[in-house]
Design an enzyme around this catalytic site. Structure first.
Site, PDB file in Angstrom:
ATOM      1  CD  GLU A   9       7.334  -1.237  11.724  1.00  0.00           C
ATOM      2  OE1 GLU A   9       6.676  -0.396  11.092  1.00  0.00           O
ATOM      3  OE2 GLU A   9       7.744  -2.301  11.228  1.00  0.00           O
TER       4      GLU A   9
ATOM      5  N   GLY B  91       1.418 -13.102   8.297  1.00  0.00           N
ATOM      6  CA  GLY B  91       2.185 -12.947   9.539  1.00  0.00           C
ATOM      7  C   GLY B  91       2.223 -14.250  10.328  1.00  0.00           C
TER       8      GLY B  91
ATOM      9  N   GLY C 291       2.434  -6.595   6.705  1.00  0.00           N
ATOM     10  CA  GLY C 291       1.489  -7.250   5.821  1.00  0.00           C
ATOM     11  C   GLY C 291       0.285  -7.765   6.582  1.00  0.00           C
ATOM     12  CB  SER C 292      -2.401  -9.945   5.433  1.00  0.00           C
ATOM     13  OG  SER C 292      -1.675 -11.062   4.966  1.00  0.00           O
TER      14      SER C 292
ATOM     15  CD  GLU D   3       4.104  -2.532  13.174  1.00  0.00           C
ATOM     16  OE1 GLU D   3       2.881  -2.304  13.129  1.00  0.00           O
ATOM     17  OE2 GLU D   3       4.794  -2.281  14.171  1.00  0.00           O
TER      18      GLU D   3
ATOM     19  CB  CYS E 290      -2.248  -1.108   8.765  1.00  0.00           C
ATOM     20  SG  CYS E 290      -0.982   0.168   8.934  1.00  0.00           S
TER      21      CYS E 290
ATOM     22  CG  ASN F 215      -0.319  -0.204   2.510  1.00  0.00           C
ATOM     23  OD1 ASN F 215       0.656  -0.932   2.628  1.00  0.00           O
ATOM     24  ND2 ASN F 215      -0.842   0.433   3.531  1.00  0.00           N
TER      25      ASN F 215
HETATM   26  P1  NAD Z   1       0.331  -9.570   2.347  1.00  0.00           P
HETATM   27  O1  NAD Z   1       0.414 -10.192   3.690  1.00  0.00           O
HETATM   28  O2  NAD Z   1      -0.453 -10.249   1.296  1.00  0.00           O
HETATM   29  O3  NAD Z   1       1.811  -9.382   1.728  1.00  0.00           O
HETATM   30  C1  NAD Z   1       2.801  -8.661   2.421  1.00  0.00           C
HETATM   31  C2  NAD Z   1       4.168  -9.100   1.946  1.00  0.00           C
HETATM   32  O4  NAD Z   1       4.380 -10.470   2.311  1.00  0.00           O
HETATM   33  C3  NAD Z   1       4.368  -9.038   0.438  1.00  0.00           C
HETATM   34  O5  NAD Z   1       5.670  -8.557   0.175  1.00  0.00           O
HETATM   35  C4  NAD Z   1       4.216 -10.481   0.016  1.00  0.00           C
HETATM   36  O6  NAD Z   1       4.857 -10.797  -1.191  1.00  0.00           O
HETATM   37  C5  NAD Z   1       4.864 -11.181   1.193  1.00  0.00           C
HETATM   38  N1  NAD Z   1       4.510 -12.596   1.350  1.00  0.00           N
HETATM   39  C6  NAD Z   1       3.389 -13.230   0.924  1.00  0.00           C
HETATM   40  N2  NAD Z   1       3.434 -14.531   1.288  1.00  0.00           N
HETATM   41  C7  NAD Z   1       4.587 -14.711   1.965  1.00  0.00           C
HETATM   42  C8  NAD Z   1       5.193 -15.832   2.589  1.00  0.00           C
HETATM   43  N3  NAD Z   1       4.623 -17.032   2.575  1.00  0.00           N
HETATM   44  N4  NAD Z   1       6.374 -15.661   3.212  1.00  0.00           N
HETATM   45  C9  NAD Z   1       6.967 -14.448   3.246  1.00  0.00           C
HETATM   46  N5  NAD Z   1       6.450 -13.347   2.653  1.00  0.00           N
HETATM   47  C10 NAD Z   1       5.270 -13.479   2.018  1.00  0.00           C
HETATM   48  O7  NAD Z   1      -0.178  -8.066   2.595  1.00  0.00           O
HETATM   49  P2  NAD Z   1      -0.550  -6.952   1.533  1.00  0.00           P
HETATM   50  O8  NAD Z   1      -1.804  -7.349   0.838  1.00  0.00           O
HETATM   51  O9  NAD Z   1       0.637  -6.573   0.729  1.00  0.00           O
HETATM   52  O10 NAD Z   1      -0.839  -5.731   2.516  1.00  0.00           O
HETATM   53  C11 NAD Z   1      -2.047  -5.566   3.177  1.00  0.00           C
HETATM   54  C12 NAD Z   1      -1.940  -5.952   4.623  1.00  0.00           C
HETATM   55  O11 NAD Z   1      -0.822  -5.338   5.222  1.00  0.00           O
HETATM   56  C13 NAD Z   1      -3.143  -5.470   5.432  1.00  0.00           C
HETATM   57  O12 NAD Z   1      -3.559  -6.477   6.310  1.00  0.00           O
HETATM   58  C14 NAD Z   1      -2.602  -4.270   6.180  1.00  0.00           C
HETATM   59  O13 NAD Z   1      -3.303  -3.956   7.346  1.00  0.00           O
HETATM   60  C15 NAD Z   1      -1.202  -4.693   6.435  1.00  0.00           C
HETATM   61  N6  NAD Z   1      -0.352  -3.525   6.693  1.00  0.00           N
HETATM   62  C16 NAD Z   1       0.074  -3.294   7.959  1.00  0.00           C
HETATM   63  C17 NAD Z   1       0.841  -2.173   8.241  1.00  0.00           C
HETATM   64  C18 NAD Z   1       1.326  -1.874   9.646  1.00  0.00           C
HETATM   65  O14 NAD Z   1       2.250  -1.080   9.797  1.00  0.00           O
HETATM   66  N7  NAD Z   1       0.726  -2.465  10.673  1.00  0.00           N
HETATM   67  C19 NAD Z   1       1.169  -1.287   7.214  1.00  0.00           C
HETATM   68  C20 NAD Z   1       0.715  -1.564   5.928  1.00  0.00           C
HETATM   69  C21 NAD Z   1      -0.039  -2.687   5.677  1.00  0.00           C
END
Ligand code: NAD
Length: 513
Positions: free
Chosen positions: A482, A250, A245-246, A269, A305, A171
Site C-alpha cells: 500500500e 484474511g 484486518g486480522s 493487510e 499492526c 484501530n
Molecule cells: P478483524 O479481522 O476482526 O476485522 C477487520 C474487518 O473485517 C472489520 O471491518 C470486520 O467487520 C470485517 N470482517 C469480519 N469478518 C468478516 C468476514 N467474514 N468477511 C468480510 N469482512 C469481515 O480485525 P480488527 O480486529 O478490526 O483489526 C485488528 C487486526 O487488523 C490485527 O490483526 C491488525 O494487525 C490488523 N491490521 C493490519 C493493518 C495493516 O495495515 N497491515 C492495519 C491495521 C490493522
C-alpha cells in the site's frame, strides 16, 4: 474486566459535554448512491472510555450492500471519464472539508475508538496529506512502450477494475476511511467502504464529506460486521477487494472470494509481531524513546499492526534498556481518550481488554516477568476498558506472547548474545510486517535490514509511514503493498496493445505510389 453498560446516558462533566456535542442528537447514516440511508436493522457502538453505549448505527443487510455495489457500478464509468483532473479536483474538495471538520473528527474518533485525542488530530492531518499526495503519485502511472519485435509497436494502457470493496480494521478508523479508498478512487474505480462495527462513527461522519466532495455513488459507505463484509466479498460485481484486518478473517476472505465463483483480486493487510533489534552500540535513551513510539502506545494503545511488540536487545545493554523503557512506559498518562492530558486511552472493547490481560497472565505463568503495567490505572471511569502499558522481560522465543499478535499495550523484551541466533529469533514468527534496527554502525544497519524478513524496516527510527514507499508484509502479514505507486497499479488492469507495422515498401506498392 467489565462488560458494556447498556445505558445511553453520556458521561458527566467536561468529557460528558464532549459526548453530548459530538454524538448525542446526531444521526449516523450510511451513504449509498449519494443518499443517506438507514440499514434494515441497527446496532450499538460503545465509548471505550466509559463502557457506555454511545448511539445506534445502521447494520447493513446483504441487500443494503447490494444496493451500494449497484450504485458504485452505475457511477463508476462517469468517474473514470472525469479523467485525472476531474478526480483530483474532487480530492482537493475532500481535503478542504477534512481540514474544516478536523476538530470534530478528531474528538469523535477519540470518543468512539478510545484513541487519545491529541494523536487523532495528527491522524486527521496525515489523512489530509494523503488526500493531497495521491493525485501526484497517480500521475506517475505512465504506460510502457516495449520493443518486443522489430516490426511492431507494443504498448500498454490500463483501466480501473470498476467496483472496489474496501474493508477496514477498528484501530485507525478515521484515517483508514479517509485514506485507504484513495488509490482505488484516483485510478477511476468506485468504492464501497465498510469500517469495523466496533468503531464506525467517524467513517459515517466522513460519509457526509464524501457526499459533498465526490459525485453520487463514487464512494459508498455501509456499516455492519462479518455478514456485511461477506456480502461485499462475495458480490459478483466486486472484482477487487482490499482488506485491512486480522489473519483469520484474511484467510476467510480468500476462501469466500473463491467460493463466490468469480475470480477476484485481493490485497490483504494483516497482522504483525514486529521485531525491534537493539545493538550494544546504541544511544540507549534514544532507543527507548523509539521503542515507546514504535509501540504506538500514544496513538492507539499499541493496537497497531506495525507495533514493535518484540524487542530483541543485546545483553550488554539489556538491563539499562529495560530500565529506560519501563520508566518511559510507566510515565504515560492513561486517561479518558478525549481528555487533553491523555497520553493513552482505553483499548477498544471489553473483549480486547480480556485478550490483553489474558496474554499477560499466560506470559507470566510461562515464566516471563512483568516489569511494569498490566493493571487498571487510577482515576479512570469505572466501566472503561483501561489497562496500563506492560513491559515483559525474560520472554523466550517460543512463548505464546513472543509468537502471537496481542494487538494491545504489551511489549516483550528478549535478550540476545549471538547475531545469527538473534536473526533466527527475529525471523522465527509467522508474521513479517515491520522491523527496526538500532545501531550506530552503518554496515550492521544495512546488512541486518536486508536479512530481516519484513516488508517495512526502519533504521534508528520506528512507526513513521512515508507515502510513496510500499507498505505491506511478508508471510502471514498479507499480500500486496500500500501507500505507493505499486498500490495504484493494483487497482488497474493492464492491457498490452500490439500494432503490426507493415514495411513501407509493401504499403507503397499496394497503394501504387
Ligand atoms: P478483524 O479481522 O476482526 O476485522 C477487520 C474487518 O473485517 C472489520 O471491518 C470486520 O467487520 C470485517 N470482517 C469480519 N469478518 C468478516 C468476514 N467474514 N468477511 C468480510 N469482512 C469481515 O480485525 P480488527 O480486529 O478490526 O483489526 C485488528 C487486526 O487488523 C490485527 O490483526 C491488525 O494487525 C490488523 N491490521 C493490519 C493493518 C495493516 O495495515 N497491515 C492495519 C491495521 C490493522
Amino acid at each position: 474486566m467489565t462488560d458494556t453498560v447498556h445505558d445511553a446516558r453520556p458521561a458527566t462533566g467536561a468529557t460528558g459535554d464532549l459526548v453530548a456535542r459530538h454524538v448525542t442528537g446526531r444521526r449516523f447514516r450510511m451513504l449509498v448512491g449519494g443518499e443517506f440511508v438507514d440499514g434494515d436493522s441497527a446496532t450499538e457502538t460503545v465509548d471505550p472510555s466509559t463502557g457506555r453505549v454511545l448511539t445506534e448505527v445502521p447494520e447493513a443487510s446483504p441487500a443494503d450492500v447490494g444496493r451500494a455495489v449497484a450504485a458504485a457500478r452505475a457511477a463508476q464509468p462517469g468517474w473514470a471519464a472525469a479523467g485525472h483532473a476531474g478526480r483530483s479536483a474532487a480530492f482537493e474538495r475532500f481535503a478542504r472539508l477534512l481540514e474544516a471538520e478536523a476538530e470534530d473528527l478528531a474528538v469523535l474518533e477519540a470518543i468512539d475508538s478510545g484513541n487519545p485525542v491529541r494523536a487523532m488530530r495528527q491522524d486527521v492531518a496525515i489523512s489530509v496529506a494523503y488526500v493531497r499526495g495521491w493525485p501526484g503519485m497517480a500521475q506517475q502511472m505512465g504506460g510502457q512502450v516495449i520493443p518486443a519485435s522489430p516490426d511492431g509497436l507494443h504498448y500498454t494502457t490500463s483501466a480501473p477494475y470498476g467496483v472496489v470493496g474496501r474493508i477496514t480494521a477498528f484501530n485507525h478508523p478515521l484515517m483508514f476511511a479517509a485514506t485507504r479508498p484513495l488509490p482505488a478512487l484516483i485510478t477511476g474505480n468506485a468504492v464501497v467502504l465498510k469500517p469495523s462495527p466496533q468503531t464506525p462513527l467517524t467513517t459515517l461522519r466522513l460519509a457526509e464529506l464524501f457526499a459533498e466532495a465526490f459525485p453520487p455513488g463514487v464512494v459508498n459507505v455501509v456499516t455492519g460486521g462479518a455478514d456485511a463484509g461477506d456480502a461485499l466479498v462475495t458480490h459478483p460485481d466486486v472484482k477487487r477487494i482490499a482488506f485491512t484486518g486480522s489473519v483469520p478473517v484474511g484467510l476467510l476472505i480468500q476462501r469466500r472470494a473463491a467460493e463466490s465463483g468469480r475470480v477476484k483480486h485481493l490485497s490483504l493487510e494483516l497482522g504483525g509481531k514486529n521485531a525491534m533489534v537493539v545493538f550494544p552500540d546504541v544511544d540507549v535513551a534514544a532507543a527507548a524513546d523509539g521503542a515507546v513510539e514504535g509501540m504506538n502506545l500514544t496513538v492507539c494503545q499499541g493496537q497497531s499492526c506495525g507495533s514493535n511488540s518484540r524487542i530483541l536487545v543485546h545483553r550488554a545493554v539489556h538491563d539499562e534498556f529495560v530500565a529506560a523503557l519501563a520508566e518511559r512506559v510507566s510515565r504515560l498518562r492513561v486517561r479518558t481518550a478525549y481528555e487533553e492530558s491523555a497520553d493513552m486511552g482505553p483499548v477498544v472493547s471489553a473483549a480486547q481488554l480480556g485478550r490483553v490481560t489474558g496474554f499477560l497472565e499466560r506470559a507470566v505463568s510461562d515464566g516471563a516477568t512483568l516489569v511494569t503495567g498490566g493493571d487498571r490505572p487510577a482515576g479512570v471511569p469505572g466501566e472503561g476498558f483501561f489497562v496500563t502499558p506492560a513491559v515483559l522481560t525474560g520472554v523466550r522465543p517460543a512463548m505464546e506472547v513472543a509468537q502471537e499478535e496481542v494487538f494491545g499495550p504489551v511489549v516483550s523484551v528478549l535478550p540476545w548474545d549471538d547475531y545469527d541466533e538473534m536473526l533466527r529469533v527475529a525471523n522465527g514468527v509467522e508474521f513479517g510486517l515491520t522491523a527496526s534496527v538500532w545501531t550506530s554502525d552503518l554496515d550492521l544497519a544495512h546488512r541486518t535490514a536486508a536479512l530481516l524478513d519484513a516488508g517495512y524496516v526502519w533504521v534508528n527510527d520506528s512507526s513513521r509511514h512515508y507515502l510513496g514507499t510500499p507498505f505491506g508484509g511478508t508471510k502471514d502479514s498479507g499480500t500486496g503493498r500500500e501507500e505507493s505507486v505499486e498500490e495504484l497499479w493494483s487497482y488497474v488492469e493492464q492491457k498490452a496493445v500490439h500494432v503490426r507495422l507493415r514495411s513501407p515498401r509493401s504499403v507503397l506498392d499496394r497503394r501504387g505510389w
